[in-house]
Scaffold this active site. Structure first.
Site, short mmCIF file in Angstrom:
data_model
loop_
_atom_site.label_atom_id
_atom_site.label_comp_id
_atom_site.label_asym_id
_atom_site.label_seq_id
_atom_site.Cartn_x
_atom_site.Cartn_y
_atom_site.Cartn_z
N ASP A 1 9.35 -1.78 3.32
CA ASP A 1 8.10 -2.01 2.62
C ASP A 1 8.35 -2.03 1.12
O ASP A 1 9.29 -1.42 0.62
CB ASP A 1 7.12 -0.88 2.99
N ASP B 1 5.51 -1.74 -1.67
CA ASP B 1 4.67 -0.80 -2.42
C ASP B 1 4.74 0.60 -1.83
O ASP B 1 4.47 0.80 -0.66
CB ASP B 1 3.21 -1.28 -2.41
#
Length: 177
Positions: free
Chosen positions: A10, A12
């Site tokens: 991922d 963020d």
């Protein structure tokens, strides 16, 4: 030659320090200094008294482009890429302004990740890698492979995924496989 195992990472809250950015922008706009410790145990909806301020921030041009890099992320991902095929996976479709900024940000901070290994999607349940490193339970709970939950203010009470509090712990968990 053996095929490398794959990792979806991922962006963020894992590669990019969105918590630090939100705190910095909040202090800039409201002259109130909060720390990451102040955020612990709160939901995204309860972060700040000004309802919707985080949404306003993420909809502002420049927010994603200027995100700080999570400490140790560049070195860890470089190291992991020697043994794994790395994919950066971001559910970026909710914030269309973020697409170009996220792509540019990755080019600046992770230039060794090919554009072919960057996936912007709306729903991460389609991702079929061997591992997923994410801070959101909604992405990890439906993932079919091995999960590593990257610590964030909003997942502190979750215990049903392997937790990594930082990139050194991610490396340690993946060295066990």
């Amino acid at each position: 030659m053996l095929k490398k195992k794959t990792i979806a990472i991922d962006m963020d809250g894992v590669l990019a320090d969105i918590e630090a950015q939100a705190l910095n922008w909040y202090e800039r706009d409201f002259h109130v200094k909060l720390t990451k410790a102040d955020l612990q145990g709160k939901t995204e909806m309860d972060l700040f008294p000004e309802k919707g301020i985080i949404r306003d921030f993420v909809l502002t041009k420049g927010f994603f482009l200027t995100l700080p890099v999570m400490e140790g992320a560049v070195e860890a991902v470089k190291s992991l890429s020697e043994h794994f095929e790395i994919y950066v996976v971001s559910a970026a479709m909710e914030f269309p302004l973020s697409l170009n900024e996220k792509l540019e940000w990755l080019g600046i901070h992770f230039p060794f990740i090919s554009w072919k290994n960057i996936i912007f999607c709306g729903d991460k349940s389609i991702i079929n890698t061997d591992y997923m490193i994410d801070d959101h339970i909604k992405n990890l709970d439906h993932f079919k492979g091995k999960t590593i939950m990257f610590h964030a203010f909003h997942n502190g009470s979750v215990t049903h995924h392997d937790r990594a509090n930082n990139w050194n712990e991610v490396i340690a968990l993946l060295n066990q496989v």
